[in-house]
Design a protein around this motif. Structure first.
Motif, PDB file in Angstrom:
ATOM      1  N   ARG A  76       4.657  17.789  14.356  1.00 35.41           N
ATOM      2  CA  ARG A  76       3.344  17.197  14.648  1.00 35.41           C
ATOM      3  C   ARG A  76       3.467  15.916  15.467  1.00 35.41           C
ATOM      4  N   VAL A  77       2.410  15.615  16.199  1.00 38.64           N
ATOM      5  CA  VAL A  77       2.344  14.383  16.971  1.00 38.64           C
ATOM      6  C   VAL A  77       1.969  13.263  16.006  1.00 38.64           C
ATOM      7  N   GLU A  78       2.802  12.229  15.940  1.00 37.23           N
ATOM      8  CA  GLU A  78       2.532  11.114  15.038  1.00 37.23           C
ATOM      9  C   GLU A  78       2.109   9.856  15.769  1.00 37.23           C
ATOM     10  N   LYS A  79       2.676   9.641  16.965  1.00 36.86           N
ATOM     11  CA  LYS A  79       2.368   8.424  17.720  1.00 36.86           C
ATOM     12  C   LYS A  79       2.259   8.754  19.201  1.00 36.86           C
ATOM     13  N   ILE A  80       1.336   8.068  19.855  1.00 38.35           N
ATOM     14  CA  ILE A  80       1.217   8.146  21.309  1.00 38.35           C
ATOM     15  C   ILE A  80       1.074   6.710  21.808  1.00 38.35           C
ATOM     16  N   LYS A 114      -8.036   9.160  15.089  1.00 45.43           N
ATOM     17  CA  LYS A 114      -7.839   7.935  14.311  1.00 45.43           C
ATOM     18  C   LYS A 114      -7.529   8.298  12.857  1.00 45.43           C
ATOM     19  N   GLY A 115      -6.496   7.674  12.309  1.00 46.90           N
ATOM     20  CA  GLY A 115      -6.112   7.955  10.926  1.00 46.90           C
ATOM     21  C   GLY A 115      -5.059   9.046  10.805  1.00 46.90           C
ATOM     22  N   SER A 116      -4.833   9.816  11.880  1.00 46.61           N
ATOM     23  CA  SER A 116      -3.804  10.851  11.813  1.00 46.61           C
ATOM     24  C   SER A 116      -2.734  10.687  12.887  1.00 46.61           C
TER      25      SER A 116
END
Length: 130
Positions: A76-80, A114-116
């Protein structure tokens, strides 16, 4: 939107053209690429509008997106992290920072994750060369 299965993914027909989506890059855009693209481009579009309203129009903008994925959690994508390279005249760093903050708060795509997904921004200013 309607997605039709094809041999190696899905396709949807949009007014601008067909969008091919596949887990294999050889057959279409990967889903995470579309997710990151929508966040980056939406954020950049909102930022351009905010800069225009602040009477600091940019003549060019480039965005780099660094993505952190978690292989242990279904990749999963956690940070961008979005980095805006902004070219224009009379750009003041303090005001551009306010514009970046406002864009983040008003970008529908950033607010949707936001939040995920943690979305952070930075910028650099490039003076307009005559």
């Amino acid at each position: 939107m309607n997605f039709e299965a094809k041999e190696k993914g899905f396709v949807t027909h949009l007014s601008y053209g067909d969008l091919h989506v596949s887990g294999d890059e050889a057959y279409g855009f990967r889903p995470y690429q579309l997710l990151v693209s929508s966040i980056a481009v939406c954020s950049g579009g909102v930022l351009r509008k905010v800069l225009d309203k602040m009477r600091m129009p940019c003549t060019d903008m480039q965005i780099t997106a660094d993505v952190t994925r978690n292989e242990a959690e279904a990749n999963r994508v956690e940070k961008i992290h979005l980095h805006f390279i902004i070219t224009g005249e009379n750009l003041k760093a303090e005001k551009v920072q306010k514009a970046v903050d406002a864009a983040s708060k008003n970008c529908p795509m950033v607010q949707s994750v936001k939040g995920s997904i943690v979305v952070t921004e930075s910028f650099e200013l490039v003076p307009l060369v005559p």
